[in-house]
Every structure is written in C-alpha cells, then in structure tokens.
Design an enzyme around this catalytic site. Sequence first.
Site, PDB file in Angstrom:
ATOM      1  N   MET A 194       0.776  -1.140   0.150  1.00  0.00           N
ATOM      2  CA  MET A 194       0.034   0.201  -0.249  1.00  0.00           C
ATOM      3  C   MET A 194       0.692   1.125   0.063  1.00  0.00           C
ATOM      4  O   MET A 194       0.259   2.192  -0.431  1.00  0.00           O
ATOM      5  CB  MET A 194      -1.081  -0.071   1.183  1.00  0.00           C
ATOM      6  CG  MET A 194      -0.278   0.123   2.666  1.00  0.00           C
ATOM      7  SD  MET A 194      -1.502  -0.395   3.892  1.00  0.00           S
ATOM      8  CE  MET A 194      -0.641  -1.997   4.228  1.00  0.00           C
ATOM      9  N   PRO A 195       2.092   1.157   0.432  1.00  0.00           N
ATOM     10  CA  PRO A 195       2.669   2.503   0.229  1.00  0.00           C
ATOM     11  C   PRO A 195       3.442   2.722  -1.094  1.00  0.00           C
ATOM     12  O   PRO A 195       3.540   1.940  -1.834  1.00  0.00           O
ATOM     13  CB  PRO A 195       3.834   2.531   1.264  1.00  0.00           C
ATOM     14  CG  PRO A 195       4.077   1.132   1.422  1.00  0.00           C
ATOM     15  CD  PRO A 195       2.987   0.118   1.064  1.00  0.00           C
ATOM     16  N   LEU A 196       3.324   3.999  -1.297  1.00  0.00           N
ATOM     17  CA  LEU A 196       3.800   4.797  -2.500  1.00  0.00           C
ATOM     18  C   LEU A 196       4.915   5.491  -1.883  1.00  0.00           C
ATOM     19  O   LEU A 196       4.644   6.724  -1.165  1.00  0.00           O
ATOM     20  CB  LEU A 196       2.784   5.403  -3.355  1.00  0.00           C
ATOM     21  CG  LEU A 196       3.670   6.153  -4.493  1.00  0.00           C
ATOM     22  CD1 LEU A 196       4.212   5.084  -5.463  1.00  0.00           C
ATOM     23  CD2 LEU A 196       2.528   7.075  -5.126  1.00  0.00           C
TER      24      LEU A 196
END
Length: 126
Positions: free
Chosen positions: A1-3
Amino acid sequence: MPLVRIDMREGPSESFRQGVGDVVYEALLAIGVPVNDRFQVISAHKEDGLVFDSSYLGIPRTDGIVMIQITLNEGRSLDLKRKLYKSIADLLNERLAVRREDVFINLVEVKKENWSFGNGEAQYAT
C-alpha cells in the site's frame, strides 16, 4: 500500500539510489507493510530542482540530503512512526553513509479507498 518517493541531488550512483530504496522497503516491512508491496519513484535532481533549508529547526543539512515521502494507509501509532523514521535514518547511515541529519521523511496518510493497484478498481475499498 505505500507509495514511496525518494528525491536527492544528482551525483550518487545507481547502486546508491537502489540501496536507498532497499532500506526504505526493509524499514516498511518492519512496521507491517506486506511483502512485495513495493512501489517507489526514485529521482535525482539538479541543484535548482531540489530546494531545502540548510538549518531549519537547527538541523544542519548538506547537499547529500535524501527526501523521502511515503504515502500509506492511515492508522499507525506515533510510536510505530517514530520507529520507522529512526530505522530509515539509522540504516541509511550504516549502509550508505548518509548523515542522519540529511534524512528528511514525510508521511502522507490516506484512507484505504484512495488506492487503485490496477484494472481501474479500488481493491481496498469496503
């Protein structure tokens, strides 16, 4: 989920840039980000393309600054965030000789429904 967006001045090698990405990914795994959830944009900028204050809050920064912005789901505790900041700064210092003072980190927390990982779908929307 992290960018993750990682920005630095031009000069460091490709292996250095990749090493920074590896450190950030490893630190994110340690706070519970799923394995293989690795999405990073790593950019090197000319001097006029990366602007920073060399002494804001009394922290002496150099042209070796590495700016890291992580967009991730909301809900992590302050203690977990502190652990992430420290882990990234410590690992960058140990592995790549980046001064801890030159590690600038910004977290952007978003609701789960604000992601589409492909196919025009909101995979995490409930």
